[in-house]
Design a protein around this motif. Structure first.
Motif, PDB file in Angstrom:
ATOM      1  N   UNK A  37       0.814  -1.212   0.000  1.00  0.00           N
ATOM      2  CA  UNK A  37       0.000   0.000   0.000  1.00  0.00           C
ATOM      3  C   UNK A  37       0.845   1.257   0.000  1.00  0.00           C
ATOM      4  N   UNK A  38       1.938   1.244   0.779  1.00  0.00           N
ATOM      5  CA  UNK A  38       2.806   2.421   0.826  1.00  0.00           C
ATOM      6  C   UNK A  38       3.534   2.610  -0.509  1.00  0.00           C
ATOM      7  N   UNK A  39       3.991   1.504  -1.115  1.00  0.00           N
ATOM      8  CA  UNK A  39       4.660   1.609  -2.416  1.00  0.00           C
ATOM      9  C   UNK A  39       3.712   2.147  -3.477  1.00  0.00           C
ATOM     10  N   UNK A  40       2.478   1.667  -3.465  1.00  0.00           N
ATOM     11  CA  UNK A  40       1.476   2.157  -4.411  1.00  0.00           C
ATOM     12  C   UNK A  40       1.214   3.645  -4.179  1.00  0.00           C
ATOM     13  N   UNK A 156      -9.158 -16.448  -9.956  1.00  0.00           N
ATOM     14  CA  UNK A 156      -8.542 -16.538  -8.628  1.00  0.00           C
ATOM     15  C   UNK A 156      -7.781 -15.270  -8.288  1.00  0.00           C
ATOM     16  N   UNK A 157      -7.074 -14.716  -9.275  1.00  0.00           N
ATOM     17  CA  UNK A 157      -6.366 -13.461  -9.028  1.00  0.00           C
ATOM     18  C   UNK A 157      -7.340 -12.319  -8.751  1.00  0.00           C
ATOM     19  N   UNK A 158      -8.420 -12.286  -9.518  1.00  0.00           N
ATOM     20  CA  UNK A 158      -9.388 -11.206  -9.322  1.00  0.00           C
ATOM     21  C   UNK A 158     -10.226 -11.394  -8.070  1.00  0.00           C
ATOM     22  N   UNK A 159     -10.299 -12.636  -7.571  1.00  0.00           N
ATOM     23  CA  UNK A 159     -11.153 -12.911  -6.424  1.00  0.00           C
ATOM     24  C   UNK A 159     -10.582 -12.372  -5.122  1.00  0.00           C
ATOM     25  N   UNK A 160      -9.333 -11.943  -5.123  1.00  0.00           N
ATOM     26  CA  UNK A 160      -8.748 -11.357  -3.919  1.00  0.00           C
ATOM     27  C   UNK A 160      -9.205  -9.904  -3.774  1.00  0.00           C
ATOM     28  N   UNK A 161     -10.490  -9.704  -3.990  1.00  0.00           N
ATOM     29  CA  UNK A 161     -10.981  -8.328  -3.995  1.00  0.00           C
ATOM     30  C   UNK A 161     -10.895  -7.714  -2.612  1.00  0.00           C
ATOM     31  N   UNK A 163      -8.559  -8.229  -0.268  1.00  0.00           N
ATOM     32  CA  UNK A 163      -7.192  -7.758  -0.071  1.00  0.00           C
ATOM     33  C   UNK A 163      -6.890  -6.558  -0.953  1.00  0.00           C
ATOM     34  N   UNK A 164      -7.420  -6.564  -2.170  1.00  0.00           N
ATOM     35  CA  UNK A 164      -7.183  -5.450  -3.069  1.00  0.00           C
ATOM     36  C   UNK A 164      -7.812  -4.167  -2.533  1.00  0.00           C
ATOM     37  N   UNK A 324      -0.338 -10.156  -7.371  1.00  0.00           N
ATOM     38  CA  UNK A 324      -1.741 -10.106  -7.738  1.00  0.00           C
ATOM     39  C   UNK A 324      -2.040  -8.883  -8.591  1.00  0.00           C
ATOM     40  N   UNK A 325      -3.288  -8.386  -8.492  1.00  0.00           N
ATOM     41  CA  UNK A 325      -3.707  -7.278  -9.338  1.00  0.00           C
ATOM     42  C   UNK A 325      -2.894  -6.019  -9.088  1.00  0.00           C
ATOM     43  N   UNK A 326      -2.492  -5.794  -7.836  1.00  0.00           N
ATOM     44  CA  UNK A 326      -1.711  -4.588  -7.531  1.00  0.00           C
ATOM     45  C   UNK A 326      -0.337  -4.646  -8.181  1.00  0.00           C
ATOM     46  N   UNK A 327       0.125  -5.849  -8.532  1.00  0.00           N
ATOM     47  CA  UNK A 327       1.413  -5.992  -9.190  1.00  0.00           C
ATOM     48  C   UNK A 327       1.456  -5.382 -10.579  1.00  0.00           C
TER      49      UNK A 327
END
Length: 365
Positions: A37-40, A156-161, A163-164, A324-327
């Motif tokens: 979160x801080x890097x983003x 599966x990647x999108x399902x980590x909503x 955490x995202x 994941x998606x944030x990557x």
């Protein structure tokens, strides 16, 4: 009593290094949930800092009001659209995976329109059906399970909503803090860099900031604009699952593959379905969207950061697999900063001699 020479007191050095290592590991363990979160947030703040300064000047120099406006803009223009897209992917994923995995759903098209092609139409049609009858069905049967596995992986990647969304909330929080104290944070980072590497350390921080802004503006913003415009064209043309295709188009645009990988199959589908008018409209619109990056990206990248295509592609794919998606946002930034710092370090050395005879003379001497 004679005191030992502390310059060569090996146990003191070992225990000192061990204590420092333990403190570093413990600190990393404590802040680990907040690192992404801080890097983003850092990437967003560095990229949009000039906008904050302009808004602050318009609001009578009040930093607090400018920070509030920037947080609201991030929430409305960045976080909410991405959250809605991810939610749409999750909501529509189960029917898609079930449809792909259901036997007999993926049918080889007949392509009757091939007969209308002058001169070679009948021959192409007969050759196509010969291929289908001799092995096309078996080929589809072998490939179909991989379609299901691929779709399941993306779901599966999108399902980590959850955490995202947590990372989105942390990004907003840290962005507000960095907006409010940006000058102090930047000076602290530069001071630490000077302590490590003097003037070269300070230059490394500046180059890293330029690389972050180049990726954020030249890659992410361009991809966002292209995917949104392409998604509007898909929705207006009546393409099913336009939202999901927009998400896929954004991934391709960030990876520098362009939106045409999604738009061209959509155009073919429209012509194939008999919607020639909408197919032509989407074709013209795709030509505009597909060439937009040639004009938009140079306008956004002001600092002259030349980032190779393979670097962005590797950062997107590796970041997606690792975080994941944030990557999608973190991966290219990490590689871009590393690339700029490595390039600056290499360019400090003189250019090698290209003449073979001069090299031989130097070796003889």
């Amino acid at each position: 009593m004679t005191q030992p020479d502390r310059r060569y007191d090996l146990p003191t050095i070992i225990f000192g290094v061990l204590f420092i290592a333990i403190m570093i590991v413990a600190s990393f363990w404590v802040v680990q949930p907040f690192i992404l979160g801080f890097a983003w947030a850092g990437m967003v703040v560095i990229a949009t800092w000039p906008v904050l300064i302009k808004i602050q000047n318009l609001l009578w120099g009040r930093r607090s009001l400018a920070v509030l406006v920037m947080v609201v803009l991030l929430l409305l223009l960045f976080v909410l659209p991405i959250a809605l897209l991810i939610s749409s992917v999750v909501d529509n994923s189960a029917p898609m995976v079930a449809w792909v995995n259901e036997p007999g759903k993926i049918q080889i098209p007949d392509l009757e329109w091939l007969r209308s092609i002058p001169l070679v139409g009948d021959r192409v049609f007969n050759s196509y059906h010969l291929l289908v009858n001799t092995g096309g069905t078996a080929l589809i049967a072998k490939v179909q399970p991989y379609f299901g596995q691929t779709a399941t992986w993306f779901v599966t990647q999108a399902a980590h909503i959850g955490r995202f969304l947590v990372h989105c909330a942390l990004m907003l929080l840290f962005s507000a803090l960095l907006y409010a104290r940006g000058e102090q944070v930047a000076m602290a980072i530069r001071h630490f860099a000077v302590r490590l590497g003097a003037a070269r350390g300070d230059a490394a921080v500046v180059l890293g900031g330029q690389a972050i802004r180049a990726v954020a503006l030249g890659v992410v913003v361009t991809a966002l604009v292209q995917s949104v415009l392409g998604g509007i064209g898909l929705a207006v043309s009546g393409i099913p699952a336009a939202t999901l295709l927009t998400v896929l188009m954004f991934v391709f645009c960030v990876a520098q593959l362009g939106p045409l990988l999604v738009l061209i199959p959509a155009i073919i589908w429209l012509y194939w379905s008999g919607e020639t008018t909408w197919g032509t409209v989407l074709l013209v619109w795709s030509c505009v969207v597909g060439t937009l990056d040639n004009f938009l990206r140079p306008a956004l990248i002001r600092m002259g950061a030349d980032l190779p295509l393979i670097l962005i592609l590797s950062g997107v794919i590796g970041g997606l697999l690792a975080f994941g998606m944030i990557g999608l946002f973190i991966g290219p930034v990490v590689l871009a900063v590393s690339y700029r710092l490595l390039s600056a370090w290499v360019n400090q050395a003189p250019v090698p001699v290209t003449d073979a005879e001069e090299i031989e003379k130097e070796l003889e001497q």
